[in-house]
Design an enzyme around this catalytic site. Sequence first.
Site, PDB file in Angstrom:
ATOM      1  N   ASP A 126      -1.669  -9.888   0.405  1.00  0.00           N
ATOM      2  CA  ASP A 126      -1.851 -10.652   1.737  1.00  0.00           C
ATOM      3  C   ASP A 126      -3.280 -11.614   1.604  1.00  0.00           C
ATOM      4  O   ASP A 126      -3.531 -12.008   2.569  1.00  0.00           O
ATOM      5  CB  ASP A 126      -2.029  -9.667   2.840  1.00  0.00           C
ATOM      6  CG  ASP A 126      -0.636  -9.052   2.962  1.00  0.00           C
ATOM      7  OD1 ASP A 126       0.402  -9.689   2.539  1.00  0.00           O
ATOM      8  OD2 ASP A 126      -0.560  -8.045   3.658  1.00  0.00           O
ATOM      9  N   ASP A 177      -0.268   0.835  -9.025  1.00  0.00           N
ATOM     10  CA  ASP A 177      -1.199   0.459  -7.866  1.00  0.00           C
ATOM     11  C   ASP A 177      -2.288  -0.071  -8.290  1.00  0.00           C
ATOM     12  O   ASP A 177      -2.714  -0.333  -9.518  1.00  0.00           O
ATOM     13  CB  ASP A 177      -1.404   1.890  -7.524  1.00  0.00           C
ATOM     14  CG  ASP A 177      -0.290   2.706  -6.742  1.00  0.00           C
ATOM     15  OD1 ASP A 177       0.876   1.766  -6.348  1.00  0.00           O
ATOM     16  OD2 ASP A 177      -0.222   3.634  -6.036  1.00  0.00           O
ATOM     17  N   ASP A 179      -5.425   0.526  -8.126  1.00  0.00           N
ATOM     18  CA  ASP A 179      -6.507   1.239  -8.805  1.00  0.00           C
ATOM     19  C   ASP A 179      -6.220   1.695 -10.217  1.00  0.00           C
ATOM     20  O   ASP A 179      -6.939   2.358 -10.916  1.00  0.00           O
ATOM     21  CB  ASP A 179      -7.210   2.112  -8.111  1.00  0.00           C
ATOM     22  CG  ASP A 179      -6.020   3.473  -7.583  1.00  0.00           C
ATOM     23  OD1 ASP A 179      -4.993   2.943  -7.490  1.00  0.00           O
ATOM     24  OD2 ASP A 179      -6.288   4.591  -8.098  1.00  0.00           O
ATOM     25  N   ASP A 257       8.534   5.288  -3.903  1.00  0.00           N
ATOM     26  CA  ASP A 257       8.517   5.649  -5.210  1.00  0.00           C
ATOM     27  C   ASP A 257       9.738   6.810  -5.260  1.00  0.00           C
ATOM     28  O   ASP A 257      10.527   6.868  -6.168  1.00  0.00           O
ATOM     29  CB  ASP A 257       7.401   5.963  -5.867  1.00  0.00           C
ATOM     30  CG  ASP A 257       6.259   6.608  -5.152  1.00  0.00           C
ATOM     31  OD1 ASP A 257       6.955   7.326  -4.183  1.00  0.00           O
ATOM     32  OD2 ASP A 257       5.283   6.632  -5.495  1.00  0.00           O
TER      33      ASP A 257
END
Length: 513
Positions: A126, A177, A179, A257
């Site tokens: 965003d 993801d 990280d 997921d």
Amino acid sequence: MAAITETAAAVMAVLVQVWNLVRVTLVVPLLRLAIFLSLMMTVMILVEKVFVGMVSLTVRIIRLKPEKRYRWEPMRPDLETGNLAYPMVLIQIPMYNEKEVYKLSIGAACSLDWPSDRMIIQVLDDSTDPIVKKWKSNGVKITYEVRDNRQGYKAGALKEGMKYDYVQECDYVAMFDADFQPESDFLLRTIPFLVYNPDIALVQARWKFVNADECMMTRIQEMSLDYHFKIEQEAGSSTFAFFGFNGGWKDRTTVEDMDLAVRAGLKGWKFVYVGDVHVKSELPSTFKAYRYQQHRWSCGPANLFKKMAMEIVTNENVSMWKKFHLLYSFFFVGKIVAHTVTFIFYCIVIPVSVIVPEVEIPQWGVVYVPTLITFCKAFGTPSSIHLVIFWLLFENVMSLHRIKAALTGLLDAGRVNEWIVTEKLGDAHKPKNTDNFQDSSNIQPLINKPKKTQTNIWQRFYFSEIWIGLFMLSCGCFDLATRQQGYFIYLFLQGFAFLFIGFGYVGTYVPGS
């Protein structure tokens, strides 16, 4: 004065009589029922742990790697078509306010050993950042897609990302993801399973943790997750070609997921876990972040179980054996029973049994079976086996939050759809010694120094843990003073663990967080 003393004695005698009546007529029967159910669930968990442990051990002994079970050939450019021999891959990186770590993930994805014209990297966020422009100028196909809302959270972002026209060019999708840092050969080692085996829908790599040694809490998390990947995922892949994917998306739960994995499994697709392929990631190092993460990981599966149970039962595409695995092993034992028995038995039933002399717990149920379960799980990280007592005490404390989250998911109530991004600090990637290569005054920290804020000291306390800790310490003192069954040793250790965590002395503390 004598009259007051007699009155107090009379009141005390009445209270004792009432307690004895309530204890015999209500507490004792309920406690015996709780003990029976707890012992039954404990045995269920032991059987499950022994089964997956034996499967994983067998796979290791006979070296039954995925490359032997399925067709696998290395990807190479074709003499005639060149890079067109490589399938087109879409790499999705969903994120939200994760500036501490996202540059590492994007950098790792852009550095994958795969023809740059045969992959598209899609950053779903965003906000905007110059790092995308940097990689785009280096010839990487990378796009930054921005939504004007957070509907559906991560699942909503991933689903929205699939609507763009350029996605139609792609044959496969890889998802990381914010990280996560995949190894450079990630696609080269995983895509062939999909290319040469049309019945395989998903390939899962193993997580490795860059900050496992940051504090005791991250070491304990590593023990739990290593068991999950090395043992549970390996067993699920080898026996049922199914496991919970850790990654059309649906936003009906906060475990998008797992939702996708179950729906794909019910279509008859197979899953492969490749433990030799590692993807670096970061563990939450603050207790606050870990609590939010565990709420989502416990509430989401329970809620998904409620919503999909009948769909699994009535499904005609998979065998009864796979249905049983999904309903009983994967969901009921793994996501419901495990959380329930850990808290109810070890944190409620055992302490209460100390003050109810009519009830006794068999030694096999309170000592031998739990010990076997503990060591079955501890073998996932042999190097940390000396921390098994700390791991056990910490897991019992966390069971308080997991059972609340599981009940929230089953009842579809309260925080069932709460999504709070797990805070990652990025500290594991900071240079440890900067004197040898540059002036430390020029180093920009991954996160800005927190501003000093007037934080209420009570915000650091977790009162549910404190009350449970005081309760267990009280029961321990009662056992030591009266019955001396030996439970006081466990009750003191577990009680102090609850208090230690309740007062915020666990994990990394970030001022102002």
